[in-house]
Design a protein around this motif. Structure first.
Motif, PDB file in Angstrom:
ATOM      1  N   ASN A  10      19.284  19.065  36.081  1.00  0.00           N
ATOM      2  CA  ASN A  10      19.832  19.862  37.175  1.00  0.00           C
ATOM      3  C   ASN A  10      21.325  19.993  36.896  1.00  0.00           C
ATOM      4  OD1 ASN A  10      20.765  20.951  39.540  1.00  0.00           O
ATOM      5  ND2 ASN A  10      20.203  19.197  40.843  1.00  0.00           N
ATOM      6  N   GLU A  64      18.063  26.895  40.391  1.00  0.00           N
ATOM      7  CA  GLU A  64      18.417  25.800  41.304  1.00  0.00           C
ATOM      8  C   GLU A  64      18.136  26.152  42.762  1.00  0.00           C
ATOM      9  OE1 GLU A  64      22.467  24.664  40.508  1.00  0.00           O
ATOM     10  OE2 GLU A  64      22.113  24.517  38.358  1.00  0.00           O
ATOM     11  N   ILE A  92      14.128  24.643  41.561  1.00  0.00           N
ATOM     12  CA  ILE A  92      14.392  23.495  42.437  1.00  0.00           C
ATOM     13  C   ILE A  92      14.467  24.019  43.874  1.00  0.00           C
ATOM     14  CG2 ILE A  92      16.045  21.682  43.067  1.00  0.00           C
ATOM     15  CD1 ILE A  92      17.041  21.692  40.172  1.00  0.00           C
ATOM     16  N   HIS A  95      17.003  20.774  47.396  1.00  0.00           N
ATOM     17  CA  HIS A  95      17.832  19.655  46.918  1.00  0.00           C
ATOM     18  C   HIS A  95      18.686  19.143  48.074  1.00  0.00           C
ATOM     19  CE1 HIS A  95      20.965  17.468  44.793  1.00  0.00           C
ATOM     20  NE2 HIS A  95      20.097  17.345  43.809  1.00  0.00           N
ATOM     21  N   CYS A 126      12.328  18.882  46.445  1.00  0.00           N
ATOM     22  CA  CYS A 126      13.104  17.643  46.576  1.00  0.00           C
ATOM     23  C   CYS A 126      12.946  17.007  47.953  1.00  0.00           C
ATOM     24  CB  CYS A 126      14.583  17.938  46.348  1.00  0.00           C
ATOM     25  SG  CYS A 126      14.941  18.602  44.722  1.00  0.00           S
ATOM     26  N   GLU A 167      14.382  11.889  45.460  1.00  0.00           N
ATOM     27  CA  GLU A 167      15.778  11.593  45.157  1.00  0.00           C
ATOM     28  C   GLU A 167      16.448  10.924  46.347  1.00  0.00           C
ATOM     29  OE1 GLU A 167      17.329  14.360  41.841  1.00  0.00           O
ATOM     30  OE2 GLU A 167      17.571  15.402  43.727  1.00  0.00           O
TER      31      GLU A 167
END
Ligand code: PGA
Length: 252
Positions: A10, A64, A92, A95, A126, A167
């Motif tokens: 990332n 992202e 992603i 996040h 995420c 995460e």
């Protein structure tokens, strides 16, 4: 059934297009590992030159972020079809930095996940708890809620192909990696949650990464855990170290 590992960088808001190509060229010879899928998630403006730079290699390019509407008057946003047309295969979603600085919620994460699947993009979804939540003992409850909302209306067939990145927020960019036991405990709980939403086969198929200060030295033990199928790597994905992380099973 054994799941193939997936190791994604990332890059966050780093690398101009020129720098991005140079980094891709540096990493290219270092990230061959037939046991793992390798993804570079790069800033939107770097996608086209990085796709070009990694052509003919095992490296896939990810975005992202994306927007959940199809197209139209959404100044500054990027659509799923723009990403696929540019050669992106992963994205992603949700996040913790997007949740914290750009007001993303579990509901917008769910809309983005559905839009990604609609266009054949693989979402890297995420989730993660804050230090306060961990100290309050609500980590698993919190993550189960994030997962349940993220997967609303996602079909079983889609869910099997998804990637989840666990995460812990307190481990991101802090150098404070979760212990192997902490990471495995939550990844196992996520797999169990997927099993409850869908079934055992879906839980077995879905890939779950750990992210948060992953380094060449912590990767081998983390990725050897039964429920950890690779990593989402921030800081260390911008350095040659990323090659050692991808080859976590070769340089012990
Ligand atoms: P880090 O970032 O590896 O620099 O902690 C991970 C991430 O935010 O995905």
């Amino acid at each position: 059934m054994s799941r193939k590992k997936i190791i994604a960088g990332n890059w966050k808001m780093n690398m101009t297009p020129t720098e991005a190509v140079a980094l891709a060229e540096t990493l290219k010879p270092l990230v061959g590992n037939e046991d793992a899928d390798v993804v570079f998630c790069v800033p939107a403006i770097d996608i086209i030159p990085v796709v070009e730079a990694v052509k003919g290699t095992n490296i896939k390019v990810g975005a992202e972020n994306l927007y959940f509407e199809e197209k139209g008057a959404y100044t500054g946003e990027i659509s799923a079809s723009m990403l696929t047309d540019a050669g992106v295969s992963y994205v992603i979603i949700g996040h913790s930095e997007r949740r914290e600085y750009f007001a993303e919620t579990d509901e917008t994460v769910n809309k983005k996940v559905l839009k990604a699947f609609e266009h054949g993009l693989t979402p890297i979804i995420c989730c993660g708890e804050s230090l306060k939540q961990r100290e309050q003992g609500i980590t698993i409850d919190w993550i189960r809620q994030q997962i349940k909302i993220a997967f609303l209306n996602v079909t079983e067939e889609q869910a099997k192909t998804a990637v989840i990145a666990y995460e812990p927020i307190w481990a991101i960019g802090t150098g404070k990696v979760a212990t192997t036991e902490q990471a495995e405990e939550v990844c196992a709980a996520i797999r169990q949650c997927i099993g409850e939403i869908y079934d055992g086969a879906t839980a077995e198929a879905i890939r779950i990464q750990y992210g948060g200060s992953v380094s060449a030295s912590s990767a081998p033990e983390l990725f050897a855990q039964p429920d950890i199928d690779g990593g989402l790597v921030g800081g260390a994905s911008l350095k040659a170290d990323f090659g050692r992380i991808v080859n976590y099973n070769r340089n012990a």
